[in-house]
Motif scaffolding. Structure first.
Motif, PDB file in Angstrom:
ATOM      1  N   ASP A 234      39.532  32.042  42.301  1.00  0.00           N
ATOM      2  CA  ASP A 234      38.519  32.727  41.511  1.00  0.00           C
ATOM      3  C   ASP A 234      37.159  32.093  41.773  1.00  0.00           C
ATOM      4  O   ASP A 234      36.886  30.978  41.321  1.00  0.00           O
ATOM      5  CB  ASP A 234      38.874  32.649  40.030  1.00  0.00           C
ATOM      6  CG  ASP A 234      38.071  33.624  39.191  1.00  0.00           C
ATOM      7  OD1 ASP A 234      37.300  34.403  39.777  1.00  0.00           O
ATOM      8  OD2 ASP A 234      38.222  33.602  37.963  1.00  0.00           O
TER       9      ASP A 234
ATOM     10  N   SER B 144      36.305  36.800  38.216  1.00  0.00           N
ATOM     11  CA  SER B 144      37.258  37.603  37.449  1.00  0.00           C
ATOM     12  C   SER B 144      36.643  38.155  36.168  1.00  0.00           C
ATOM     13  O   SER B 144      37.175  39.104  35.588  1.00  0.00           O
ATOM     14  CB  SER B 144      38.502  36.767  37.118  1.00  0.00           C
ATOM     15  OG  SER B 144      38.144  35.632  36.341  1.00  0.00           O
TER      16      SER B 144
ATOM     17  N   PRO C 287      45.522  39.492  42.337  1.00  0.00           N
ATOM     18  CA  PRO C 287      44.625  38.825  43.273  1.00  0.00           C
ATOM     19  C   PRO C 287      45.148  38.976  44.693  1.00  0.00           C
ATOM     20  O   PRO C 287      46.358  38.961  44.935  1.00  0.00           O
ATOM     21  CB  PRO C 287      44.660  37.356  42.810  1.00  0.00           C
ATOM     22  CG  PRO C 287      45.095  37.409  41.385  1.00  0.00           C
ATOM     23  CD  PRO C 287      46.025  38.587  41.294  1.00  0.00           C
TER      24      PRO C 287
END
Length: 330
Positions: free
Chosen positions: A201, A218, A313
């Protein structure tokens, strides 16, 4: 006390500059304008009213009359205002020195660096009025991120005489700082590091009024284009970053972001609704309804129907749906 004319054709950058200048106690008034022609009219009006501007904060590259042209005109005044160039480009420093600019700032603007520019403008005004001003202000040019020379934040040049001439703008300033960033931080301002969430992230530092916040990718629901900048929209608010939308589109493709319009990039995981109304398509992201351009409609719809809102992801939305990321960006 200073009256300042701020000139930039990019509205987000102009608003940020105006906001920061107005917070400075040494500044009494800031008039923002978006082009060189309007700037000259404002200068003319201020002289006629007997309330001349003490300084011009000028973007360099603007459509029509650019910042350099405005500075040249202003330099012919009987009592010319101080000039500070504010630009995203570091290749104008030599020309800025030739135009006798008091300072040269690189975007995105850091509040501390802007405060130093205002200090230099105030010192320059004091010299012009015959008041005492330190020799440092008279002799020492400033680099894009601080005064260059002994005691300056732009980097030491060692002992001996101060540099003079165009080389003084960059002497002793690391290349990464001259490019408008801190060492080890990419030019777009991202760190590529993580502070919680997925190990992949990305963290984006965003700055406003001297406070740096760290936004995780995110958390970004959608991104809006603002010229060479982009505005990141999260549940907590929005943040302007010096990164073009096209760059984020490419970099964040693996993280589940897709282009829906020439102005918008959305995180698939945050899309809650796909609407079709009167032949046009829209997506709802939180409380925002965003249009989908016709050229992107089929690709976006295919992605949303195939994967739904909970995108893992590493999912690349353009796999098999090249229409979702058209090179033309309609």
């Amino acid at each position: 006390m200073l009256r300042i004319l701020a000139v930039d054709d990019e509205l987000p950058a102009l608003e940020e500059l105006t906001y920061l200048l107005r917070r400075d106690a040494r500044v009494t008034d800031v008039e923002p304008v978006r082009d060189g022609a309007t700037a000259l009219l404002a200068l003319d009006r201020s002289l006629a009213e007997g309330r001349p501007f003490g300084a011009l904060f000028l973007d360099v590259r603007m459509p029509g009359l650019d910042g350099a042209a405005v500075a040249r005109v202003a330099s012919r005044f009987a009592d010319p205002p101080s000039v500070v160039f504010v630009t995203a480009h570091d290749d104008f420093a030599v020309d800025a020195f030739a135009l006798r600019a008091v300072d040269y700032l690189l975007k995105p603007i850091h509040p501390d660096r802007l405060a130093e520019a205002v200090r230099r403008v105030a010192a320059h005004a004091g010299q012009a009025a015959g008041t005492a001003a330190g020799p440092r202000d008279a002799l020492e040019p400033a680099g894009p991120h601080g005064p260059v020379g002994p005691g300056g934040s732009g980097g030491s040049v060692g002992s001996g005489a101060r540099p003079s001439g165009p080389a003084a703008w960059s002497h002793g300033v690391p290349n990464d700082v001259r490019a408008g960033r801190s060492a080890g931080v990419p030019a777009d301002g991202s760190t590529g590091t993580s502070t919680g969430g997925s190990p992949d992230d990305e963290v984006i530092p965003v700055e406003l009024a001297g406070v740096t916040r760290f936004v995780r990718r995110s958390e970004v629901m959608y991104v809006e284009a603002h010229g060479d900048y982009a505005r990141l929209h999260t549940a907590a608010g929005s943040h302007l970053v010096r990164t073009p939308l096209a760059t984020l589109e490419e970099r964040w493709a693996d993280a589940g972001f897709i282009r829906i319009h020439r102005r918008h990039l959305v995180a698939v995981r945050h899309v809650r609704e796909l609407r079709l109304e009167s032949g046009r398509a829209f997506v709802r992201v939180a409380d925002f309804v965003l249009p989908i351009s016709r050229r992107h409609t089929r690709g976006v719809r295919d992605v949303l129907v195939r994967v739904g809102p909970d995108t893992p992801p590493g999912f690349r939305p353009d796999a098999g749906t090249s229409a979702a990321r058209s090179a033309g960006h309609g």
